[in-house]
Structures are given as structure tokens and as C-alpha cells.
Design a protein around this motif. Structure first.
Motif, mmCIF file in Angstrom:
data_model
loop_
_atom_site.group_PDB
_atom_site.id
_atom_site.type_symbol
_atom_site.label_atom_id
_atom_site.label_comp_id
_atom_site.label_asym_id
_atom_site.label_seq_id
_atom_site.Cartn_x
_atom_site.Cartn_y
_atom_site.Cartn_z
ATOM 1 N N ALA A 1 -8.627 9.179 -7.951
ATOM 2 C CA ALA A 1 -9.844 8.381 -7.147
ATOM 3 C C ALA A 1 -10.429 9.022 -6.029
ATOM 4 N N TRP B 1 -3.209 8.949 -7.130
ATOM 5 C CA TRP B 1 -4.555 8.683 -6.503
ATOM 6 C C TRP B 1 -5.337 9.662 -6.634
ATOM 7 N N PHE C 1 -3.212 -4.619 -6.433
ATOM 8 C CA PHE C 1 -3.560 -3.254 -6.629
ATOM 9 C C PHE C 1 -4.406 -3.256 -7.913
ATOM 10 N N ARG C 2 -5.526 -2.225 -8.002
ATOM 11 C CA ARG C 2 -6.494 -1.926 -9.175
ATOM 12 C C ARG C 2 -6.125 -0.722 -9.404
ATOM 13 N N TYR D 1 -7.264 2.816 -11.529
ATOM 14 C CA TYR D 1 -8.636 3.469 -12.127
ATOM 15 C C TYR D 1 -8.671 2.893 -13.639
ATOM 16 N N GLU E 1 -5.820 -4.656 -1.998
ATOM 17 C CA GLU E 1 -6.538 -5.761 -0.991
ATOM 18 C C GLU E 1 -5.468 -6.859 -1.050
ATOM 19 N N HIS F 1 0.967 3.974 -2.890
ATOM 20 C CA HIS F 1 0.428 5.336 -2.913
ATOM 21 C C HIS F 1 1.812 6.485 -3.204
ATOM 22 N N TYR G 1 -7.745 0.589 -5.381
ATOM 23 C CA TYR G 1 -7.662 0.142 -4.041
ATOM 24 C C TYR G 1 -6.392 -0.794 -4.033
ATOM 25 N N SER H 1 0.728 -1.443 0.037
ATOM 26 C CA SER H 1 0.014 0.011 0.028
ATOM 27 C C SER H 1 0.877 1.293 -0.137
ATOM 28 N N PRO I 1 -13.384 6.596 -4.595
ATOM 29 C CA PRO I 1 -12.428 5.437 -4.244
ATOM 30 C C PRO I 1 -12.352 4.077 -4.367
ATOM 31 N N ASP I 2 -13.657 3.791 -4.959
ATOM 32 C CA ASP I 2 -13.659 2.390 -5.310
ATOM 33 C C ASP I 2 -13.139 2.125 -6.701
#
Length: 147
Positions: free
Chosen positions: A80, A77, A103-104, A106, A90, A72, A88, A68, A84-85
């Protein structure tokens, strides 16, 4: 014919954008030409409480936090901010030797980060599902992105 040229132009634009994003990875401060220990040799110098007490030195939380932090710092970012969806980070699957963090972007592209549990060396693979394109995107040292 006009429709085919439009699709080809779109594919070319996405490919160029992904290539430029991979080239824009940042080198950690002080990494070039210094005698700072690498993550493997510097492991003993890191606080012991940050490590898992089992044979694995990297915890799931450390893998997520490091990736993360990298995402970042390496990706913009701001797009987004209102939604923010669309971007992301995860956790993905876990194996005996590694964690996968996803990492996804945009753009709809994914970057898979495979974090070695013993060393923190993290292999990156970019995947564009709409084009079916997968590329090796290099490696990072997870410890460079942990707080």
C-alpha cells in the motif's frame, strides 16, 4: 467448465491466503512462559492518565491506537506504499461494552476488531465480502500493542 475452474481456483487461493494470514499472528514478546501480568491483572500497573475516568477503562483512542499497532506489526503494508487507500484502519460502531475497529486489507477482506472497553481483550473476525465468508480469527490483548 474452464470458467468454473478459474473461479474455484481463485476462491481457493483467497481462502488459503486468509488462513495463512490468521496463522501468522505474532505472539507478544515475553508472553510465553513468563510471569508478566495479563492485561486484566496488570491494569492497575498501567499509568492512570491513559484510562477513561468513567467506568470504562479503554478509550476510543486507545482502541484505535492498539489495533493500528497490531495491524502494522502483523500485516505487510509495503503493497500500500504507493496507494495507501487500499489498506487502512478506521473506527467502526461503538456499543456500551465495546468498540469496533476495522482493518481493510489490500485484498478487499476486512478484519473486525471488537475491543472490550473494560479489559482490552480484542476479538478478531475476518470477513471476505466478495465470497460472503466470515471466520473467527482469534483474540489479542490490546495493551500489547499500545505505546
Amino acid at each position: 467448465m474452464k470458467y468454473q475452474k478459474s473461479i474455484l481456483s481463485l476462491v481457493l487461493a483467497v481462502t488459503i491466503m486468509l488462513s495463512l494470514a490468521a496463522c501468522g499472528t505474532k505472539e507478544p514478546a515475553g508472553a510465553a512462559g513468563t510471569s508478566e501480568p495479563s492485561a486484566v491483572s496488570g491494569i492497575a500497573q498501567r499509568p492512570n492518565e491513559a484510562f477513561d475516568s468513567s467506568e470504562n477503562r479503554i478509550t476510543k483512542e486507545m482502541a484505535y491506537e492498539g489495533v493500528s499497532g497490531y495491524c502494522h506489526s502483523a500485516y505487510d503494508w509495503s503493497i500500500a506504499k504507493d496507494n495507501p487507500d487500499i489498506m487502512y484502519v478506521e473506527m467502526g460502531e461503538e456499543s456500551e461494552t465495546s468498540y469496533r475497529v476495522i482493518f481493510r486489507s489490500y485484498t478487499g477482506a476486512f478484519v473486525y476488531f471488537d475491543v472490550d472497553k473494560a479489559t482490552g481483550t480484542t476479538k478478531m473476525t475476518e470477513y471476505v465480502p466478495t465470497l460472503g465468508v466470515e471466520n473467527d480469527a482469534g483474540t489479542i490483548d490490546l495493551f500489547d500493542y499500545l505505546k
